[in-house]
Design an enzyme around this catalytic site. Structure first.
Site, mmCIF file in Angstrom:
data_model
loop_
_atom_site.group_PDB
_atom_site.id
_atom_site.type_symbol
_atom_site.label_atom_id
_atom_site.label_comp_id
_atom_site.label_asym_id
_atom_site.label_seq_id
_atom_site.Cartn_x
_atom_site.Cartn_y
_atom_site.Cartn_z
ATOM 1 N N CYS A 2 -10.966 9.079 -4.733
ATOM 2 C CA CYS A 2 -11.461 8.068 -5.675
ATOM 3 C C CYS A 2 -12.987 8.100 -5.808
ATOM 4 C CB CYS A 2 -11.028 6.662 -5.282
ATOM 5 S SG CYS A 2 -9.248 6.404 -5.230
ATOM 6 N N ARG A 50 -9.361 7.145 -10.123
ATOM 7 C CA ARG A 50 -8.463 6.868 -9.010
ATOM 8 C C ARG A 50 -7.631 8.071 -8.583
ATOM 9 N NH1 ARG A 50 -3.145 2.892 -8.901
ATOM 10 N NH2 ARG A 50 -2.935 2.799 -6.620
ATOM 11 N N LEU A 51 -7.596 8.264 -7.276
ATOM 12 C CA LEU A 51 -6.619 9.147 -6.639
ATOM 13 C C LEU A 51 -5.610 8.222 -5.975
ATOM 14 C CD1 LEU A 51 -5.729 12.031 -5.808
ATOM 15 C CD2 LEU A 51 -7.064 11.706 -3.718
ATOM 16 N N SER A 52 -4.412 8.119 -6.524
ATOM 17 C CA SER A 52 -3.432 7.136 -6.069
ATOM 18 C C SER A 52 -2.824 7.547 -4.729
ATOM 19 C CB SER A 52 -2.325 6.981 -7.115
ATOM 20 O OG SER A 52 -2.867 6.591 -8.364
ATOM 21 N N ILE A 53 -2.965 6.674 -3.727
ATOM 22 C CA ILE A 53 -2.448 6.947 -2.386
ATOM 23 C C ILE A 53 -1.383 5.927 -2.003
ATOM 24 C CG2 ILE A 53 -3.019 7.224 0.053
ATOM 25 C CD1 ILE A 53 -4.187 9.405 -1.692
ATOM 26 N N ASN A 75 -13.781 2.445 -3.217
ATOM 27 C CA ASN A 75 -13.391 3.784 -2.798
ATOM 28 C C ASN A 75 -13.226 3.779 -1.296
ATOM 29 O OD1 ASN A 75 -13.117 6.575 -2.354
ATOM 30 N ND2 ASN A 75 -15.332 6.862 -2.296
ATOM 31 N N GLY A 76 -12.024 4.123 -0.815
ATOM 32 C CA GLY A 76 -11.831 4.184 0.626
ATOM 33 C C GLY A 76 -10.466 3.701 1.048
ATOM 34 N N GLU A 77 -10.401 3.229 2.273
ATOM 35 C CA GLU A 77 -9.149 2.727 2.836
ATOM 36 C C GLU A 77 -9.465 1.641 3.846
ATOM 37 O OE1 GLU A 77 -5.067 4.381 5.030
ATOM 38 O OE2 GLU A 77 -6.679 5.758 4.472
ATOM 39 N N ASP A 100 -4.757 -2.279 -0.831
ATOM 40 C CA ASP A 100 -5.834 -2.887 -0.045
ATOM 41 C C ASP A 100 -6.990 -3.410 -0.894
ATOM 42 O OD1 ASP A 100 -6.485 -0.299 -0.739
ATOM 43 O OD2 ASP A 100 -7.061 0.344 1.266
#
Length: 227
Positions: A2, A50-53, A75-77, A100
């Site tokens: 992301c 977005r990179l969907s995780i 951006n992150g987790e 999240d």
């Protein structure tokens, strides 16, 4: 992975700003090929790739709270988002997604900038607070996720990668000659400087608040070593 971009809307009208922020986001499409989103008004322009995780069908960004007064790109987790979500739900906040990002949205509503010290994970965050007319940028304590900015007067340009700044007509692209000896010596920059003049990295464990053109940076977590 992301990535996000943005700037304060002090130079052009909404139509032009929308085109600029789209161009900026397209320059980091490799960070997020799955989805895009934009928020543009008279104050700010924000873009997201977005990179969907997790929560693949939901958690689109920029994400807002119920009344649209808080807008977040992230951006992150966040590793402890489920625990924070349970706490916020106990306070009466209602969630519409399973990711999240919404934890940051409601966390900022509940705790303001105090939310950052509660987050456990890797993150770069941009928040537009419409009620306070302020922009908030934050970076995780280890600086895992990138976040760059250039501040001049009422204009702040920010993003996950500096090359996205090149799409903004008011971005000043200039070599930071004073930092060149440091880079040639260490092969990295050991402070907030970059090789672009007046472009800085957000320091790990810090957040910035931009209000009325004035930027203040505060530390929310400092790593200490007890040997």
């Amino acid at each position: 992975m992301c990535g996000f971009v943005g700037f304060t809307a002090v130079d052009f009208d909404e139509g032009v700003n929308r085109a600029i922020v789209k161009d900026m986001a397209d320059r980091i499409i490799h960070r997020g090929p799955d989805d895009e989103g934009f928020f543009v008004n008279d104050d700010v322009a924000m873009g997201f790739r977005r990179l969907s995780i997790i929560d693949l069908e939901g958690s689109h960004q920029p994400m807002q709270n119920a009344d649209g007064s808080v807008t977040v790109t992230f951006n992150g987790e966040i590793y402890n988002f489920q625990e924070l979500r349970a706490e916020l739900e106990g306070m009466g906040y209602q969630f519409k997604t399973n990711g999240d990002t919404e934890t940051i949205v409601h966390g900022y509503e509940a705790w303001g900038t105090g939310v950052f010290e509660r987050l456990r994970g890797m993150f770069a965050i941009a928040i537009w607070d419409a009620k306070e007319k302020q922009l908030v940028l934050a970076r995780d304590i280890f600086g895992i996720k990138p976040l760059y900015y250039q501040h001049e007067g009422n204009r702040l340009i920010w993003g996950s990668e500096i090359k996205s700044f090149l799409a903004h007509p008011r971005f000043k692209k200039e070599l930071n000659r004073e930092a060149l000896p440091q880079y040639l010596c260490f092969e990295y920059m050991n402070d907030s400087q970059t090789m672009f003049k007046d472009v800085h990295k957000m320091t790990p464990g810090h957040f910035m608040v931009l209000k009325d053109g004035k930027a203040t940076i505060e530390c929310f977590y400092k790593i200490t070593y007890k040997i």
